[in-house]
Write a protein that holds these residues in place. Structure first.
Motif, PDB file in Angstrom:
ATOM      1  N   UNK A 123       7.489  63.223  46.366  1.00  0.00           N
ATOM      2  CA  UNK A 123       7.460  63.261  44.701  1.00  0.00           C
ATOM      3  C   UNK A 123       8.366  64.399  44.298  1.00  0.00           C
ATOM      4  N   UNK A 124       8.603  65.542  45.015  1.00  0.00           N
ATOM      5  CA  UNK A 124       9.506  66.595  44.651  1.00  0.00           C
ATOM      6  C   UNK A 124      10.736  66.067  44.898  1.00  0.00           C
ATOM      7  N   UNK A 125      11.346  65.354  45.724  1.00  0.00           N
ATOM      8  CA  UNK A 125      12.514  64.842  45.883  1.00  0.00           C
ATOM      9  C   UNK A 125      12.945  64.188  44.896  1.00  0.00           C
ATOM     10  N   UNK A 126      12.099  63.212  44.339  1.00  0.00           N
ATOM     11  CA  UNK A 126      12.710  62.209  43.200  1.00  0.00           C
ATOM     12  C   UNK A 126      12.413  62.718  41.973  1.00  0.00           C
ATOM     13  N   UNK A 127      11.901  63.983  41.672  1.00  0.00           N
ATOM     14  CA  UNK A 127      12.177  64.474  40.328  1.00  0.00           C
ATOM     15  C   UNK A 127      13.477  65.198  40.267  1.00  0.00           C
ATOM     16  N   UNK A 128      13.696  65.687  41.456  1.00  0.00           N
ATOM     17  CA  UNK A 128      15.257  66.735  41.368  1.00  0.00           C
ATOM     18  C   UNK A 128      16.242  65.301  41.304  1.00  0.00           C
ATOM     19  N   UNK A 129      16.104  64.207  42.123  1.00  0.00           N
ATOM     20  CA  UNK A 129      17.021  63.237  42.017  1.00  0.00           C
ATOM     21  C   UNK A 129      17.213  62.332  40.718  1.00  0.00           C
ATOM     22  N   UNK A 130      16.248  62.032  39.933  1.00  0.00           N
ATOM     23  CA  UNK A 130      16.120  61.331  38.809  1.00  0.00           C
ATOM     24  C   UNK A 130      16.898  62.310  37.599  1.00  0.00           C
ATOM     25  N   UNK A 131      16.502  63.629  37.737  1.00  0.00           N
ATOM     26  CA  UNK A 131      17.235  64.674  36.660  1.00  0.00           C
ATOM     27  C   UNK A 131      18.613  64.455  36.678  1.00  0.00           C
ATOM     28  N   UNK A 132      19.156  64.233  37.976  1.00  0.00           N
ATOM     29  CA  UNK A 132      20.765  64.026  37.971  1.00  0.00           C
ATOM     30  C   UNK A 132      20.993  62.621  37.656  1.00  0.00           C
ATOM     31  N   UNK A 133      20.336  61.679  38.202  1.00  0.00           N
ATOM     32  CA  UNK A 133      20.895  60.161  38.146  1.00  0.00           C
ATOM     33  C   UNK A 133      20.665  59.599  37.054  1.00  0.00           C
ATOM     34  N   UNK A 134      19.586  59.993  36.091  1.00  0.00           N
ATOM     35  CA  UNK A 134      19.240  59.001  34.867  1.00  0.00           C
ATOM     36  C   UNK A 134      20.276  58.610  34.170  1.00  0.00           C
ATOM     37  N   UNK A 135      21.282  59.649  33.713  1.00  0.00           N
ATOM     38  CA  UNK A 135      22.488  59.089  32.786  1.00  0.00           C
ATOM     39  C   UNK A 135      23.217  58.212  33.362  1.00  0.00           C
ATOM     40  N   UNK A 136      23.447  58.260  34.791  1.00  0.00           N
ATOM     41  CA  UNK A 136      24.194  57.305  35.491  1.00  0.00           C
ATOM     42  C   UNK A 136      23.480  55.896  35.237  1.00  0.00           C
ATOM     43  N   UNK A 137      22.236  55.744  35.552  1.00  0.00           N
ATOM     44  CA  UNK A 137      21.521  54.781  35.417  1.00  0.00           C
ATOM     45  C   UNK A 137      21.612  54.125  34.145  1.00  0.00           C
ATOM     46  N   UNK A 138      21.396  54.785  33.228  1.00  0.00           N
ATOM     47  CA  UNK A 138      21.625  54.057  31.788  1.00  0.00           C
ATOM     48  C   UNK A 138      22.973  53.487  31.700  1.00  0.00           C
ATOM     49  N   UNK A 139      23.973  54.125  32.066  1.00  0.00           N
ATOM     50  CA  UNK A 139      25.572  53.735  32.126  1.00  0.00           C
ATOM     51  C   UNK A 139      25.483  52.426  32.802  1.00  0.00           C
ATOM     52  N   UNK A 140      25.056  52.498  33.915  1.00  0.00           N
ATOM     53  CA  UNK A 140      24.814  51.194  34.769  1.00  0.00           C
ATOM     54  C   UNK A 140      24.425  50.143  34.195  1.00  0.00           C
ATOM     55  N   UNK A 141      23.153  50.271  33.488  1.00  0.00           N
ATOM     56  CA  UNK A 141      22.392  49.035  32.977  1.00  0.00           C
ATOM     57  C   UNK A 141      23.182  48.729  31.816  1.00  0.00           C
ATOM     58  N   UNK A 142      24.001  49.416  31.030  1.00  0.00           N
ATOM     59  CA  UNK A 142      24.517  48.978  29.715  1.00  0.00           C
ATOM     60  C   UNK A 142      25.669  48.331  30.196  1.00  0.00           C
ATOM     61  N   UNK A 143      26.411  48.748  31.435  1.00  0.00           N
ATOM     62  CA  UNK A 143      27.403  47.561  31.571  1.00  0.00           C
ATOM     63  C   UNK A 143      26.998  46.575  32.630  1.00  0.00           C
ATOM     64  N   UNK A 144      25.734  46.315  32.857  1.00  0.00           N
ATOM     65  CA  UNK A 144      25.359  45.255  33.705  1.00  0.00           C
ATOM     66  C   UNK A 144      24.709  43.888  32.609  1.00  0.00           C
ATOM     67  N   UNK A 145      24.621  44.270  31.392  1.00  0.00           N
ATOM     68  CA  UNK A 145      24.218  43.262  30.633  1.00  0.00           C
ATOM     69  C   UNK A 145      24.955  42.393  30.160  1.00  0.00           C
ATOM     70  N   UNK A 146      24.328  41.173  29.730  1.00  0.00           N
ATOM     71  CA  UNK A 146      25.160  39.944  29.228  1.00  0.00           C
ATOM     72  C   UNK A 146      26.061  40.473  28.062  1.00  0.00           C
ATOM     73  N   UNK A 147      27.466  39.949  28.166  1.00  0.00           N
ATOM     74  CA  UNK A 147      28.110  40.296  26.928  1.00  0.00           C
ATOM     75  C   UNK A 147      28.655  41.855  26.765  1.00  0.00           C
ATOM     76  N   UNK A 148      28.225  42.388  27.973  1.00  0.00           N
ATOM     77  CA  UNK A 148      28.717  44.009  27.818  1.00  0.00           C
ATOM     78  C   UNK A 148      30.400  44.111  27.678  1.00  0.00           C
TER      79      UNK A 148
END
Length: 300
Positions: A123-148
């Motif tokens: 749990x402690x590991x994922x709180x630290x991980x997600x604080x850093x990774x969340x913006x990259x995940x948003x960008x990833x999903x925006x680029x994955x979408x149909x018609x991006x």
């Protein structure tokens, strides 16, 4: 005693958290890069779209239609974002995990309170991980979408920031934590328990890491799918032509929309590709992590 016979968990003296962080970075990049196409399909299946071209009935249907209309290379669009983010995020992830696990006694012999200690470390590991990774995940999903229309990580990041502000990169963070904290707790506790069950001698066993990692990933992925559907809705809301989705402010709004659009079944959108992503990717992640941590420590 030969290296093959020593307890695997007992890495050589002097091995610091840097070894775990470097091994974790390598494992994270390997995991995300290999399974990225399946993750792209999962993202598309979870998104609520009004375009018939962006609605898929299953993995096979998605692959066939994407390959015939957009080309299979489309399934790799956005991979640069997770590669850039996964290295440092996973380094922080595994570094935090090992520190907390050691501090709470998770490396001690026996099973007494093992699950609780491992779950807390995860749990402690994922709180630290997600604080850093969340913006990259948003960008990833925006680029994955149909018609991006995005063709690079910087282009996507700049566009999201200019049109929606910094909050767009973190609007899903509370939901992400609600998903990944139990995901990681389930994954780590299942992995460590399965590893001890399959390999009670504690010797270096790649097959054990693969089997335990795959089982842990599949179980954790299936249980947390409803929260992943909500996370995807929030992270891609800026691309939707649905006013209600665009104005979704958090997990509660996302859950209401999912329930009203699809009922209980809406929370299982993308379940199959999610499990198919996490079983092999988690197996690969743990295989790489255990190998690299052992290799970097010089004890293979």
């Amino acid at each position: 005693m030969a290296v093959e016979d020593e307890e695997y968990e007992a890495l050589p003296l002097g091995v610091g958290v840097g070894v775990n962080m470097l091994a974790g970075a390598m494992a994270g990049i390997s995991e995300h890069a290999v399974m990225f196409p399946v993750d792209s399909i999962k993202t598309r299946m979870q998104v609520f779209s009004t375009s018939p071209a962006a609605v898929y009935s299953g993995i096979g249907n998605a692959v066939a239609r994407i390959s015939s209309t957009e080309g299979l290379r489309t399934l790799w669009r956005g991979v640069a974002s997770v590669i850039v983010g996964a290295g440092p995020a996973h380094a922080l992830y595994f570094g935090t995990y090992e520190i907390v696990k050691e501090a709470t006694g998770g490396n001690r012999p026996g099973h007494h309170k093992l699950t609780t200690r491992i779950a807390w470390a995860g749990a402690c590991a994922t709180i630290a991980h997600d604080a850093l990774m969340n913006p990259f995940d948003v960008i990833k999903q925006r680029m994955q979408l149909y018609g991006s229309s995005y063709r690079s990580v910087t282009q996507c990041a700049r566009s999201v920031y200019q049109n929606e502000g910094m909050i767009a990169f973190y609007v899903s963070y509370p939901t992400t934590l609600m998903m990944t904290v139990p995901f990681t707790a389930i994954q780590f506790s299942t992995y460590e328990s399965m590893k001890k069950f399959l390999n009670p001698q504690g010797t270096y066993s790649p097959l054990t890491h693969v089997m335990a990692g795959g089982i842990a990933g599949g179980v954790a992925g299936a249980i947390t799918t409803p929260l992943d559907v909500a996370k995807t809705l929030l992270q891609t809301r800026g691309t939707s032509d649905d006013i209600r989705i665009r104005n979704a402010r958090g997990m509660v709004d996302a859950f209401k929309i999912i329930w009203q659009r699809n009922g209980i079944w809406g929370f299982s959108r993308g379940l199959t590709p999610r499990v198919l992503t996490y079983m092999p990717s988690n197996a690969l992640c743990w295989l790489c992590y255990e190998f690299f941590s052992r290799y970097i420590a010089g004890s293979l």
